[in-house]
Design a protein around this motif. Structure first.
Motif, PDB file in Angstrom:
ATOM      1  N   PRO A 214       0.761  -1.318  -0.095  1.00 47.33           N
ATOM      2  CA  PRO A 214       0.215  -0.096  -0.122  1.00 47.33           C
ATOM      3  C   PRO A 214       0.591   1.274   0.090  1.00 47.33           C
ATOM      4  O   PRO A 214       0.210   2.240  -0.196  1.00 47.33           O
ATOM      5  N   HIS A 215       2.095   1.100   0.264  1.00 46.87           N
ATOM      6  CA  HIS A 215       3.129   2.260   0.267  1.00 46.87           C
ATOM      7  C   HIS A 215       4.390   1.483   0.158  1.00 46.87           C
ATOM      8  O   HIS A 215       4.663   0.455   0.284  1.00 46.87           O
ATOM      9  N   PRO A 216       5.658   2.414  -0.193  1.00 49.85           N
ATOM     10  CA  PRO A 216       6.677   1.939  -0.593  1.00 49.85           C
ATOM     11  C   PRO A 216       7.223   1.262   0.630  1.00 49.85           C
ATOM     12  O   PRO A 216       7.261   1.696   1.684  1.00 49.85           O
ATOM     13  N   SER A 406      12.212   0.240  -6.227  1.00 53.19           N
ATOM     14  CA  SER A 406      12.665   1.622  -6.959  1.00 53.19           C
ATOM     15  C   SER A 406      13.624   2.048  -5.766  1.00 53.19           C
ATOM     16  O   SER A 406      13.735   1.983  -4.946  1.00 53.19           O
ATOM     17  N   HIS A 407      14.673   2.819  -6.600  1.00 54.72           N
ATOM     18  CA  HIS A 407      15.905   3.489  -6.056  1.00 54.72           C
ATOM     19  C   HIS A 407      15.624   4.756  -5.706  1.00 54.72           C
ATOM     20  O   HIS A 407      15.439   5.449  -6.914  1.00 54.72           O
ATOM     21  N   ASP A 408      15.636   5.325  -4.547  1.00 53.21           N
ATOM     22  CA  ASP A 408      15.337   6.624  -4.531  1.00 53.21           C
ATOM     23  C   ASP A 408      16.763   7.294  -4.619  1.00 53.21           C
ATOM     24  O   ASP A 408      17.311   7.816  -3.557  1.00 53.21           O
ATOM     25  N   SER A 409      17.285   7.577  -5.623  1.00 50.37           N
ATOM     26  CA  SER A 409      18.429   8.288  -5.965  1.00 50.37           C
ATOM     27  C   SER A 409      18.442   9.562  -5.403  1.00 50.37           C
ATOM     28  O   SER A 409      19.557  10.143  -5.198  1.00 50.37           O
ATOM     29  N   GLN A 410      17.455  10.525  -5.665  1.00 52.97           N
ATOM     30  CA  GLN A 410      17.569  11.873  -5.245  1.00 52.97           C
ATOM     31  C   GLN A 410      17.804  11.867  -3.840  1.00 52.97           C
ATOM     32  O   GLN A 410      18.639  12.699  -3.387  1.00 52.97           O
TER      33      GLN A 410
END
Length: 457
Positions: A214-216, A406-410
């Protein structure tokens, strides 16, 4: 090795208690150097077998033989705690190490991050880890070494991916999405609700399946163990065993500077006041203390090469001097390395310790390369987030079972190692048994999708 150090343990404990230190029982044991190296590499006295620990052992052995590292002690927090001292230590070494261990024990019992993890069962992690090792040996007998090793490859490649904001014992997500809330203060609905219902008619509420997740979801070990479509029960056991051990290691990792500094502060203070220690032993112990807490970086100094003992010890001495021991104990209870350094490593302290990066010019002059305290904090703390691993979350499970990461690159501020990423995606696919995708960016910050299908030979 002289065994006289054991006679000083009760005396050091009494002195520590007079200063307000509070710890769970610690079992001290002197062991051969080879065993010290093994438990330092494996992280626990008994742990699940895997080839990666052997590679780490060889590296540690080379470091030791080249004179780059020496193991005085290895401490395992818990109730009781366990402290292993090198049998090759001299009397002075072990007197200092005993006082150092008492500082560690006080820290691990009272620091909130340690207590939260231990309250969930990790106070007895040594026994749990031994149970995990026996369980995995049984799996090897039942399913074969290669099959078990492949699951361990996958689980240990994700050992940093736990979520300490969640409980160690987690429930599955709700299967259905919550019903939408009724609008408030709607005159029509209020009037409609007063009407008599049609006989035999009951309103039906349509259930909608919740999205998964439901969320990351940051806890990759838990998510895969819980939702992998065809994972067998013994494979789930391995994933959850690795996850439990990661919960145990996280506080050690997240408070290293604080913890080592606190233990160093107390071993120095206790030794100064331990009038029962022979003068020659005291002098040798103080020399050992100086070796432990000395700065190590020279030349073009880089913040990441600092000695955590030196940094932590210096900050605790400054805090006690300026604010008192009670304030120091409050900070010890409440902080981790991130808040500790941000709050107490000031520009003045950084300059005094020579932590800003500098460079020697051709004329022999010294030029400061960076003197920004915020930049220094970031350099020191970059690897403190998420066990030092890239920030990757589960964002979707598609209808065909494809797992999307998903990679949170930021937020992460770093790229991914292409070869390692391909190998990890291959490992995950073996246990997920469906394609695995990873959304990230390339070297030019352009969005790319990496796939387990291209990673698999």
């Amino acid at each position: 090795m002289s065994s006289d150090w054991r006679s000083h343990v009760p005396q050091l404990e009494d002195l520590a208690r007079k200063h307000g230190l509070d710890w769970s029982q610690v079992i001290f044991e002197a062991v051969p150097d080879s065993f010290m190296t093994e438990i330092a590499v494996y992280g626990l006295p008994v742990r699940m077998p895997h080839w990666s620990f052997g590679a780490r052992y060889i590296y540690q052995l080379l470091q030791r033989h080249m004179g780059y590292s020496r193991l005085f002690e290895v401490v395992f927090p818990g109730d009781p705690g366990h402290a292993y001292l090198a049998a090759s230590n001299g009397l002075a070494d072990n007197v200092l190490v005993t006082a150092h261990v008492l500082g560690h024990a006080d820290f691990s019992k009272n620091n909130m991050l340690f207590r939260r993890c231990q309250d969930q069962g990790n106070a007895h992690i040594i026994e749990h880890a031994a149970s995990h090792a026996r369980q995995i040996e049984r799996h090897i007998e039942s399913f074969g070494f290669n099959a078990v090793e492949q699951v361990l490859d996958a689980a240990l490649s994700l050992e940093q991916y736990v979520d300490l904001d969640q409980s160690l014992r987690r429930e599955r997500y709700p299967e259905y999405a919550p019903a939408p809330a009724e609008p408030r203060d709607d005159p029509f609905r209020a009037r409609f609700a007063t009407l008599d219902a049609t006989p035999g008619f009951a309103p039906q509420t349509r259930k909608i399946r919740a999205s998964l997740p439901p969320h990351p979801e940051r806890d990759l070990l838990w998510f895969i163990a819980t939702y992998a479509p065809e994972m067998e029960s013994w494979e789930r056991d391995i994933f959850l065993a690795v996850r439990e051990e990661s919960f145990y290691f996280y506080p050690v990792f997240a408070t290293q500077i604080m913890n080592e500094g606190w233990a160093s502060y107390w071993h120095a203070r206790l030794l100064r006041e331990a009038d029962f220690i022979p003068e020659e032993t005291y002098l040798d112990a103080i020399k050992c203390h100086s070796d432990v807490v000395r700065p190590v970086a020279t030349g073009e100094q880089v913040a990441l090469s600092i000695n955590p003992y030196h940094l932590g010890f210096t900050l605790w001495e400054d805090i006690v001097k300026n604010s008192g021991i009670e304030a120091a104990r409050r900070i010890m209870r409440e902080d981790d390395d991130c808040s500790f350094l941000r709050n107490y490593l000031t520009r003045e302290m950084a300059e005094e310790m020579g932590l800003f990066r500098y460079q020697r010019q051709q004329q022999g002059q010294i030029k400061v390369v960076a003197a920004d305290i915020e930049e220094l904090h970031e350099n020191l703390l970059t690897d403190k987030y998420n066990f030092g691993a890239p920030r990757v979350s589960v964002t979707e499970v598609r209808n065909d079972g494809t797992l999307v990461l998903s990679h949170d690159s930021q937020l992460d501020g770093r790229g991914l190692d292409a070869e390692r990423t391909a190998k990890v995606l291959e490992y995950i696919k073996r246990v997920w048994r469906r394609p695995v995708l990873l959304n990230t960016v390339d070297a030019n910050a352009k969005a790319v999708v990496l796939s387990s299908e291209s990673a698999t030979p």
